[in-house]
Design a protein around this motif. Structure first.
Motif, short mmCIF file in Angstrom:
data_model
loop_
_atom_site.label_atom_id
_atom_site.label_comp_id
_atom_site.label_asym_id
_atom_site.label_seq_id
_atom_site.Cartn_x
_atom_site.Cartn_y
_atom_site.Cartn_z
N ASN A 1 29.34 31.06 51.94
CA ASN A 1 30.55 30.27 52.17
C ASN A 1 31.38 30.05 50.90
OD1 ASN A 1 29.93 29.65 55.05
ND2 ASN A 1 28.18 28.60 54.11
N ASP B 1 18.40 22.34 55.57
CA ASP B 1 17.96 21.53 56.71
C ASP B 1 16.43 21.56 56.79
OD1 ASP B 1 19.21 20.35 59.48
OD2 ASP B 1 17.27 21.34 59.84
N ARG C 1 24.88 26.81 63.82
CA ARG C 1 24.93 27.09 62.39
C ARG C 1 24.38 25.88 61.64
NH1 ARG C 1 30.67 28.05 59.26
NH2 ARG C 1 29.84 28.61 57.20
N ARG C 2 23.45 26.13 60.70
CA ARG C 2 22.82 25.03 59.99
C ARG C 2 22.76 25.32 58.49
NH1 ARG C 2 17.33 24.02 63.56
NH2 ARG C 2 18.35 24.07 65.60
N PRO C 3 22.80 24.27 57.66
CA PRO C 3 22.55 24.45 56.22
C PRO C 3 21.11 24.91 56.00
CG PRO C 3 23.51 22.29 56.68
CD PRO C 3 23.12 22.87 58.00
N SER D 1 23.09 31.10 60.66
CA SER D 1 23.61 30.95 62.02
C SER D 1 23.10 32.07 62.91
CB SER D 1 25.14 30.94 62.02
OG SER D 1 25.65 32.19 61.58
N THR E 1 24.44 28.70 54.60
CA THR E 1 24.14 28.38 56.01
C THR E 1 23.48 29.56 56.68
OG1 THR E 1 26.36 29.09 56.66
CG2 THR E 1 26.03 26.73 56.23
#
Length: 392
Positions: free
Chosen positions: A164, A122, A117-119, A112, A110
């Protein structure tokens, strides 16, 4: 696509090809004892360079080598402008002395900015189309790299790239950031690109009038990876290095060394950003020197001090006069032969018929000379002068 060619992989491919070519050239040069001389015309309207020239590099990018553990915890990156580009590439490992290719990028990463916060997969971040194009053109390298662009609505400043828990703790990656729209750049300048082991390596670095260097360091990196810290100091707004070349590793002939300058800079907006500039250089051993140059009928005679036996080459840039009487470059003459150690002479013949057919008039003169060590792939010496060629 042009932005990504500069990133990590293409220089590695080029360096590998050059190393193989250099090794083959060295082997041929070390076997060849034949004396060779020839000439070729040059374009009088083009500027000719036999001398080593100053070089300057500006960088709006930086890179870091990070572990999977660091990536799992979250890697903080600071950008100074919108739409920065980020690339992550896994580094190969070693198992039982053998190279192990690593191609996997951690899934579930991710990006952020503290507020959102985005993958990284995306559509606003992942550069699918460009990544596919690079994989097609350089599949051996870019099939394992993942390129991202920070979307405009995430702005700039502090960003966190996080795996993560999906990255193997001991895995190694290179994270590269190109802050391409930033006004903050690190500029590195060197007076030349080659330095003998008897010289001092010198360079200057600055960040422009609107930015201020917070910290900076320079490192000389050998072809085999050995690193040498270069001592430098700030003088006003400039960082200057004047380092006596003391190196252990020689590397294969033709392999380039590099100087990496890493910095942290306060930008005009107040952000503390990283910038890394890399300058290719050649660290060589002075195996021979030009002692004196003499004009003779239809050529030159050179006196050389040869420290190590080998195959040496001389290049001479010849000039002729145009209708207004001004001198223009007209021909490059080459001469190569094997020389033993000691005080030696080398004749550099000129093709006077070729000069007369060139359209430029005499008296012809040699404007500059370059001495090369063919076997060790090094330019050893350069002299500028005005050696008039005597006609028979």
């Amino acid at each position: 696509m042009q932005y990504y060619r500069m990133i990590i992989a293409a220089p590695l491919a080029i360096a590998a090809a050059l190393s193989a070519t250099a090794l083959q050239a060295q082997q041929l040069a070390n076997q060849n004892r034949e004396k060779v001389a020839f000439s070729q015309y040059v374009d009088p309207g083009s500027e000719q360079h036999l001398a080593d020239t100053p070089i300057a590099r500006k960088s709006r990018s930086f890179f870091r080598r990070v572990s999977g553990s660091e990536l799992n915890r979250g890697l903080e990156l600071v950008t100074d402008a919108d739409r920065a580009v980020i690339q992550i590439t896994p580094l190969d490992g070693v198992a039982k002395g053998a190279r192990v290719s690593k191609r996997e990028i951690p899934r579930g990463m991710t990006l952020s900015n503290g507020a959102q916060r985005r993958p990284v997969d995306d559509d606003s971040i992942a550069l699918h189309r460009m990544s596919r194009g690079l994989r097609q053109q350089l599949p051996a390298f870019y099939r394992r790299a993942h390129a991202m662009r920070v979307p405009a609505d995430m702005d700039h400043g502090k960003l966190t790239l996080k795996a993560n828990g999906n990255a193997a703790a001991r895995a190694q990656y290179v994270v590269y950031v190109l802050d391409r729209h930033s006004d903050t750049a690190l500029e590195v300048r060197t007076p030349k690109t080659r330095f003998s082991r008897a010289e001092h390596l010198t360079l200057e670095a600055s960040a422009g009038s609107r930015a201020q260097i917070d910290s900076i360091s320079a490192t000389l990196v050998a072809p085999g990876g050995e690193r040498y810290a270069l001592s430098g100091k700030m003088q006003g707004d400039e960082y200057r290095v004047d380092w006596p070349v003391r190196v252990r590793e020689s590397g294969a002939p033709g392999q380039l060394w590099s100087v990496q300058v890493k910095s942290r800079i306060h930008s005009a907006s107040g952000a503390l950003v990283e910038r890394v500039a890399t300058v290719a250089t050649n660290i060589f051993q002075q195996t021979a020197e030009l002692a004196s140059v003499h004009s003779e009928a239809q050529g030159l005679r050179l006196d050389l001090d040869v420290q190590q036996p080998g195959r040496y080459e001389v290049r001479a840039l010849v000039q002729g006069r145009d209708r207004s009487g001004g001198y223009l470059p007209i021909m490059l003459s080459y001469n190569a032969e094997w020389l033993e150690a000691g005080r030696r002479q080398m004749a550099v013949p000129m093709d006077m018929a070729q000069l007369a057919a060139s359209g430029l008039d005499g008296p012809y003169r040699v404007q500059s000379l370059q001495l090369l060590d063919q076997g060790r792939m090094a330019v050893l010496d350069y002299q500028r002068g005005s050696w008039e060629l005597a006609t028979p």
